[in-house]
Design a protein around this motif. Structure first.
Motif, PDB file in Angstrom:
ATOM      1  N   ASP A  50      35.640 -82.475 -24.689  1.00  0.00           N
ATOM      2  CA  ASP A  50      36.697 -83.211 -23.991  1.00  0.00           C
ATOM      3  C   ASP A  50      36.342 -83.403 -22.521  1.00  0.00           C
ATOM      4  O   ASP A  50      36.521 -84.492 -21.962  1.00  0.00           O
ATOM      5  CB  ASP A  50      38.017 -82.449 -24.138  1.00  0.00           C
ATOM      6  CG  ASP A  50      39.188 -83.202 -23.534  1.00  0.00           C
ATOM      7  OD1 ASP A  50      39.355 -84.392 -23.840  1.00  0.00           O
ATOM      8  OD2 ASP A  50      39.929 -82.595 -22.736  1.00  0.00           O
ATOM      9  N   ARG A  51      35.829 -82.355 -21.895  1.00  0.00           N
ATOM     10  CA  ARG A  51      35.442 -82.442 -20.476  1.00  0.00           C
ATOM     11  C   ARG A  51      34.298 -83.434 -20.277  1.00  0.00           C
ATOM     12  O   ARG A  51      34.299 -84.221 -19.326  1.00  0.00           O
ATOM     13  CB  ARG A  51      35.037 -81.057 -19.968  1.00  0.00           C
ATOM     14  CG  ARG A  51      34.494 -81.059 -18.545  1.00  0.00           C
ATOM     15  CD  ARG A  51      34.264 -79.646 -18.042  1.00  0.00           C
ATOM     16  NE  ARG A  51      33.217 -78.948 -18.746  1.00  0.00           N
ATOM     17  CZ  ARG A  51      31.919 -79.100 -18.513  1.00  0.00           C
ATOM     18  NH1 ARG A  51      31.503 -79.958 -17.593  1.00  0.00           N
ATOM     19  NH2 ARG A  51      31.029 -78.387 -19.179  1.00  0.00           N
ATOM     20  N   VAL A  52      33.320 -83.403 -21.163  1.00  0.00           N
ATOM     21  CA  VAL A  52      32.165 -84.298 -21.039  1.00  0.00           C
ATOM     22  C   VAL A  52      32.602 -85.760 -21.142  1.00  0.00           C
ATOM     23  O   VAL A  52      32.203 -86.611 -20.331  1.00  0.00           O
ATOM     24  CB  VAL A  52      31.118 -83.970 -22.120  1.00  0.00           C
ATOM     25  CG1 VAL A  52      30.057 -85.050 -22.190  1.00  0.00           C
ATOM     26  CG2 VAL A  52      30.472 -82.616 -21.835  1.00  0.00           C
ATOM     27  N   ILE A  53      33.434 -86.062 -22.133  1.00  0.00           N
ATOM     28  CA  ILE A  53      33.866 -87.449 -22.312  1.00  0.00           C
ATOM     29  C   ILE A  53      34.785 -87.884 -21.180  1.00  0.00           C
ATOM     30  O   ILE A  53      34.704 -89.026 -20.700  1.00  0.00           O
ATOM     31  CB  ILE A  53      34.532 -87.629 -23.688  1.00  0.00           C
ATOM     32  CG1 ILE A  53      33.510 -87.354 -24.798  1.00  0.00           C
ATOM     33  CG2 ILE A  53      35.100 -89.035 -23.838  1.00  0.00           C
ATOM     34  CD1 ILE A  53      34.074 -87.456 -26.208  1.00  0.00           C
ATOM     35  N   ASP A  54      35.643 -86.973 -20.716  1.00  0.00           N
ATOM     36  CA  ASP A  54      36.482 -87.284 -19.545  1.00  0.00           C
ATOM     37  C   ASP A  54      35.617 -87.644 -18.343  1.00  0.00           C
ATOM     38  O   ASP A  54      35.884 -88.622 -17.627  1.00  0.00           O
ATOM     39  CB  ASP A  54      37.367 -86.090 -19.196  1.00  0.00           C
ATOM     40  CG  ASP A  54      38.599 -86.000 -20.072  1.00  0.00           C
ATOM     41  OD1 ASP A  54      38.891 -86.978 -20.795  1.00  0.00           O
ATOM     42  OD2 ASP A  54      39.281 -84.959 -20.034  1.00  0.00           O
TER      43      ASP A  54
END
Length: 377
Positions: A50-54
């Protein structure tokens, strides 16, 4: 000497906290973001993806490449990861690699959720039958319910990306697995590529459709690479979220609080007990990271203030640990820029530096001018 060392310890802790906050890198725009989805699929991996895609969306990245190597894991975490990939506003390529990697069980559907799915030679995908965390089969009624739900989910993921829904169902019901060439022929993946470079070259110019019908064309020429590594906090969370570690922390916490309750004034058991309970509840998921950080911050303030009134140094040490952990948790939640909350923490750590330095100077001055008890007559 013990009195003088306490402000020095507080000063060092605050300076370390400042360095943690100051090291956040600026985001590179129009880049290819690469992340390694490895290990057991769980809440930590879910948060990481989730953090990477955000981060990729916030910096208007060209695409995200998820390098998958996992033996599987929690169904709930897998569904959240798949959902995040499907909601991404940038193309996501999933690649089982390098050679020797695997995407079995829950990893199967993470790979199939990619806008472009690929495998390296010598890898495998499939064998996605639901089992208990111990590896045993699920009981009859529960097993049927979980299997049917997983089959429906698997077929939905495959159909959304024009992949083979029948094979996805077989991977759940019959633990079907496939080699890269088999997966390519069966329509499970789109490409077979031995390296990341060859993968990107093969993906160049491929059209993809994001959720909502947005058409994009993959373009990698001249794009810089951004490696999104798992943070220290996420590694810490992976350790403390282990069921054995959670049980141990909560046991230590309850024992410490009980000792302090029946023998008030010892300080160390109660302080360590509260600290262990907070970390245990964080690992169990009862406390969200932001909530745990807030509780740790309040605990740190109380302990550091109490250190100036209660001699011994124990409260200061534990308070400094709580402060650093709170700062580390908050800093670990943000991939790039410093947010308003981090700015507040920066100011707070600066105040600690000032207070600790002033206390050290004051105590040093008082100690240097105190009376010795001998007078000249």
């Amino acid at each position: 000497m013990a009195v003088a060392r306490r402000p020095i310890a507080l000063l060092a802790s605050a300076l370390l906290a400042l360095s943690v906050l100051a090291c956040a890198p600026a985001g590179t725009r129009d880049a290819i973001h690469v992340a390694e989805v490895e290990g057991v699929v769980g809440s930590v991996l879910d948060r990481y993806v989730d953090r990477v895609i955000d981060h990729a969306e916030d910096t208007e990245a060209r695409l995200v490449v998820l390098i998958v190597d996992t033996p599987g894991g929690e169904i709930g975490a897998m569904k959240r990861i798949v959902g995040r990939i499907e909601r991404a506003r940038v193309p996501v390529i999933t690649w089982v690699g390098p050679p020797g990697a695997q995407a079995v069980s829950a990893g199967t559907f993470i790979v199939m959720a990619g806008h472009v799915a690929a495998m390296a030679p010598g890898t495998s995908i499939g064998a996605a039958s639901p089992v208990l965390v111990t590896g045993q089969d699920l009981p009859d009624t529960l097993g049927r319910k979980v299997e049917e739900d997983t089959v429906a989910f698997a077929r939905g993921v495959a159909q959304l990306h024009d992949r083979n829904p029948d094979w996805a169902e077989a991977a759940v019901r019959d633990a079907a697995a496939a080699s890269p060439q088999q997966a390519l022929e069966l329509g499970v993946v789109d490409l077979v590529a031995p390296t990341l470079e060859s993968l990107l070259a093969a993906a160049e110019g491929r059209p993809v459709t994001l959720l909502g019908g947005v058409d994009r064309t993959i373009s990698v020429a001249g794009a810089p690479f951004v490696e999104n590594r798992i943070t220290g906090f996420e590694r810490f969370l992976r350790v403390v979220s282990d069921p054995v570690v959670v049980s141990l922390l909560i046991l230590i916490g309850l024992v410490g609080v009980a000792i302090e309750f029946f023998s008030p004034g010892l300080l160390l058991p109660g302080t360590v007990g509260v600290f262990a309970l907070i970390v245990g509840f964080l690992g169990a998921g009862t406390l969200l990271p932001a909530e745990a950080a807030l509780v740790l911050l309040v605990l740190a303030v109380v302990l550091l203030v109490a250190e100036f009134f209660v001699p011994g140094g124990i409260l200061g040490v534990v308070g400094s640990m709580a402060l650093l952990m709170a700062l580390g948790i908050w800093a670990g939640q943000v991939a790039t820029a410093v947010t308003g909350l981090q700015a507040f923490l920066l100011v707070f750590a600066t105040l600690i530096v000032v207070v600790a330095g002033a206390a050290f100077a004051l105590r040093h001055y008082v100690a240097g001018t105190s009376e010795t008890g001998t007078r000249l007559t």
